[in-house]
Write a protein that holds these residues in place. Structure first.
Motif, PDB file in Angstrom:
ATOM      1  N   THR A   1      -4.052   7.657   2.420  1.00 36.69           N
ATOM      2  CA  THR A   1      -5.298   7.238   1.793  1.00 36.69           C
ATOM      3  C   THR A   1      -6.407   8.199   2.202  1.00 36.69           C
ATOM      4  OG1 THR A   1      -6.086   5.815   3.602  1.00 36.69           O
ATOM      5  CG2 THR A   1      -4.525   4.842   2.044  1.00 36.69           C
TER       6      THR A   1
ATOM      7  N   LEU B   1       0.877  -1.166   0.000  1.00 31.49           N
ATOM      8  CA  LEU B   1       0.000   0.000   0.000  1.00 31.49           C
ATOM      9  C   LEU B   1       0.911   1.210   0.000  1.00 31.49           C
ATOM     10  CD1 LEU B   1      -2.637   1.557   0.254  1.00 31.49           C
ATOM     11  CD2 LEU B   1      -2.660   1.044   2.702  1.00 31.49           C
TER      12      LEU B   1
ATOM     13  N   GLU C   1      -8.263  -3.756  -4.466  1.00 34.46           N
ATOM     14  CA  GLU C   1      -6.959  -4.202  -3.969  1.00 34.46           C
ATOM     15  C   GLU C   1      -6.973  -4.638  -2.510  1.00 34.46           C
ATOM     16  OE1 GLU C   1      -6.156  -2.066  -7.690  1.00 34.46           O
ATOM     17  OE2 GLU C   1      -7.453  -1.667  -5.973  1.00 34.46           O
ATOM     18  N   TYR C   2      -7.942  -4.134  -1.724  1.00 38.79           N
ATOM     19  CA  TYR C   2      -7.995  -4.437  -0.298  1.00 38.79           C
ATOM     20  C   TYR C   2      -9.457  -4.601   0.122  1.00 38.79           C
ATOM     21  CZ  TYR C   2      -3.724  -1.795  -1.209  1.00 38.79           C
ATOM     22  OH  TYR C   2      -2.579  -1.331  -1.780  1.00 38.79           O
TER      23      TYR C   2
ATOM     24  N   ALA D   1     -11.926  -4.092   3.554  1.00 40.23           N
ATOM     25  CA  ALA D   1     -12.037  -3.543   4.902  1.00 40.23           C
ATOM     26  C   ALA D   1     -13.255  -4.121   5.608  1.00 40.23           C
ATOM     27  CB  ALA D   1     -12.146  -2.013   4.846  1.00 40.23           C
TER      28      ALA D   1
ATOM     29  N   MET E   1     -10.148   0.279  -1.597  1.00 43.21           N
ATOM     30  CA  MET E   1     -10.514  -0.626  -0.512  1.00 43.21           C
ATOM     31  C   MET E   1     -12.013  -0.835  -0.545  1.00 43.21           C
ATOM     32  SD  MET E   1      -8.291   0.804   2.708  1.00 43.21           S
ATOM     33  CE  MET E   1      -6.522   1.076   2.574  1.00 43.21           C
TER      34      MET E   1
ATOM     35  N   LYS F   1     -10.821   8.213   3.050  1.00 45.66           N
ATOM     36  CA  LYS F   1     -12.139   7.582   3.097  1.00 45.66           C
ATOM     37  C   LYS F   1     -13.103   8.508   2.390  1.00 45.66           C
ATOM     38  CE  LYS F   1     -13.719   4.954   6.307  1.00 45.66           C
ATOM     39  NZ  LYS F   1     -14.169   4.348   7.576  1.00 45.66           N
TER      40      LYS F   1
ATOM     41  N   ARG G   1      -4.153  -8.439   2.476  1.00 42.69           N
ATOM     42  CA  ARG G   1      -4.942  -7.338   1.924  1.00 42.69           C
ATOM     43  C   ARG G   1      -6.168  -6.989   2.777  1.00 42.69           C
ATOM     44  NH1 ARG G   1      -3.750  -6.385  -3.634  1.00 42.69           N
ATOM     45  NH2 ARG G   1      -2.128  -7.794  -4.400  1.00 42.69           N
ATOM     46  N   THR G   2      -6.211  -7.434   4.014  1.00 40.09           N
ATOM     47  CA  THR G   2      -7.360  -7.167   4.865  1.00 40.09           C
ATOM     48  C   THR G   2      -7.105  -5.973   5.774  1.00 40.09           C
ATOM     49  OG1 THR G   2      -6.641  -8.672   6.636  1.00 40.09           O
ATOM     50  CG2 THR G   2      -7.980  -9.605   4.849  1.00 40.09           C
ATOM     51  N   VAL G   3      -8.164  -5.198   5.996  1.00 37.52           N
ATOM     52  CA  VAL G   3      -8.069  -3.960   6.774  1.00 37.52           C
ATOM     53  C   VAL G   3      -9.133  -3.970   7.861  1.00 37.52           C
ATOM     54  CG1 VAL G   3      -8.193  -1.436   6.685  1.00 37.52           C
ATOM     55  CG2 VAL G   3      -7.266  -2.720   4.726  1.00 37.52           C
TER      56      VAL G   3
ATOM     57  N   GLU H   1      -5.090   7.810   7.067  1.00 41.14           N
ATOM     58  CA  GLU H   1      -6.379   7.787   6.371  1.00 41.14           C
ATOM     59  C   GLU H   1      -7.078   9.123   6.602  1.00 41.14           C
ATOM     60  OE1 GLU H   1      -9.324   4.378   6.735  1.00 41.14           O
ATOM     61  OE2 GLU H   1     -10.470   6.013   7.630  1.00 41.14           O
TER      62      GLU H   1
ATOM     63  N   GLN I   1     -10.652   4.463   0.315  1.00 45.45           N
ATOM     64  CA  GLN I   1     -11.564   3.518   0.953  1.00 45.45           C
ATOM     65  C   GLN I   1     -12.984   3.974   0.668  1.00 45.45           C
ATOM     66  OE1 GLN I   1     -12.735   2.418   5.452  1.00 45.45           O
ATOM     67  NE2 GLN I   1     -10.636   1.845   4.930  1.00 45.45           N
TER      68      GLN I   1
END
Length: 400
Positions: free
Chosen positions: A216, A12, A341-342, A344, A321, A218, A20-22, A163, A251
């Motif tokens: 990043t 990232l 890509e991820y 959440a 995300m 949101k 790839r988990t958030v 973020e 995100q």
């Protein structure tokens, strides 16, 4: 090309993630004096030990009036040591840590904070029963500098990802929403003007931190109320942010903490529990027709933002995300196949902090969260945010 494995290592920006988990930012309710506590650290270590690649510390305010309420951490020299301790604890378990950097704007409770909230335009606050004042040019210069200072301090604390909160009717989002932004100056009117603060903050933060950490944002796929950010508007804002080149990922969220919170959460609306947790004036207000309409009910379905998120995926090349109703392994795999890509997750990991480890080991394919949303009011309760169902079943909170 085959879809990537959601549990395989990834990057990232400049940050290497173990998967790839958030763990999405949800207020932890474990900072009673606005400081990092052992309980806050334990809260994040639970999903980290349970396999998540990146955990996100929620609601790190850049200024005192930018807190949602007085218990929120304001990033500063006096909170630096605790934030460093938190980052070190997460790193020791092999995961990365993000800080959700934000200014609550009209979502701030001015009465709780002891300082009046600001927003794009003046409006009454349903939280403090005070008037929210329209931010001045001086305010916006000060807030932008505060984002920069907070970013630098979080880098010093060892955070890997910043973020920037640009959704949920927080300050930046209040400028983006035409129904909340009635300004006639260079911050209002056209979308280019309304997006000025978002772009200014992203640019200022990137200029400060360079490539030291990932940055990043949101953003909203839709606010879910008339006059809020629509999917079309959200897409245009995302295109502007991508073109500016200051972010490593977006995100994709939705809803408004001020106008329509259940649009984000979906499932049952815990009206009685929320009212019981609120101060008396707000509790009484929730009994009125207007108050009851605030907690709308939206039927839950797995991956409920997917249709809107796919529009962003088709329009953007920036890493994204996927968020919203992720409880099943197949949903995560579908997100990878869709080009996100991820992934959440929020409530599923609150209910079962070890869910990802069990999925990766082949011992689970979905979580057991029932989407009752009774966890939402617990952010105001003693002991902090937790799953009441898990507590009832086991006698101890799953998130402790």
């Amino acid at each position: 090309m085959s879809a990537p494995d959601v549990f395989a290592p990834a990057t990232l920006g400049p940050v290497r993630l173990r998967n790839r988990t958030v763990k999405a930012a949800t207020f932890e309710g474990r900072t009673p004096h606005g400081q990092v506590t052992d309980e806050l650290i334990d809260y994040h270590l639970a999903p980290v030990r349970g396999g998540v690649g990146l955990t996100t510390v929620a609601y790190l305010a850049v200024a005192p009036e930018g807190r949602t309420h007085r218990e929120v951490i304001v990033v500063g020299e006096d909170t630096l040591a605790g934030l460093t301790r938190l980052a070190d604890a997460v790193h020791a378990e092999g995961a990365a840590i993000a800080g959700q950097v934000g200014h609550a704007g009209p979502v701030a409770n001015g009465r709780s904070n002891g300082v009046k909230a600001i927003a794009a335009s003046g409006m009454p606050s349903p939280l403090s029963m005070q008037m929210i004042r329209s931010a001045t040019e001086a305010d916006l210069t000060r807030v932008t500098k505060a984002y920069v200072a907070a970013a630098r301090l979080l880098v010093r604390a060892g955070f890997d990802v910043l973020e920037l909160h640009m959704a949920h009717s927080y300050l930046i989002s209040s400028f983006l929403a035409p129904g909340l932004n009635r300004r006639k100056d260079r911050w209002g009117g056209s979308l280019e003007n309304r997006a000025r603060l978002a772009r200014q903050v992203a640019r200022a933060v990137r200029d400060e931190v360079g490539g030291e950490v990932a940055v990043t944002a949101k953003v909203s796929t839709s606010d879910g109320f008339p006059g809020g950010v629509t999917t079309e508007t959200g897409l245009e804002v995302a295109r502007l942010l991508e073109a500016d080149g200051n972010l490593d990922a977006l995100q994709l969220s939705g809803g408004s903490s001020l106008m329509n919170p259940m649009y984000l959460f979906r499932g049952d609306a815990p009206v009685a529990e929320f009212a019981a947790a609120m101060p008396l004036p707000v509790r009484l207000g929730m009994r009125t027709p207007v108050g009851r309409s605030f907690m709308k009910t939206y039927e839950f379905h797995e991956g409920y933002f997917r249709d809107k998120a796919l529009q962003f995926r088709e329009a953007l090349s920036l890493p994204l995300m996927f968020l919203g109703g992720v409880n099943r392994l197949e949903t995560m795999q579908q997100a990878m196949a869709d080009g996100f890509e991820y992934v959440a997750m929020g409530r599923a990991l609150l209910r079962e902090p070890d869910l990802l480890a069990r999925m990766q080991a082949g011992r689970a394919v979905e979580g057991v969260c029932i989407h009752c949303n009774r966890c939402m009011p617990t952010i105001y309760a003693a002991g902090g945010t937790r799953c009441p169902v898990a507590l009832e079943i086991s006698g101890s909170p799953a998130s402790a």
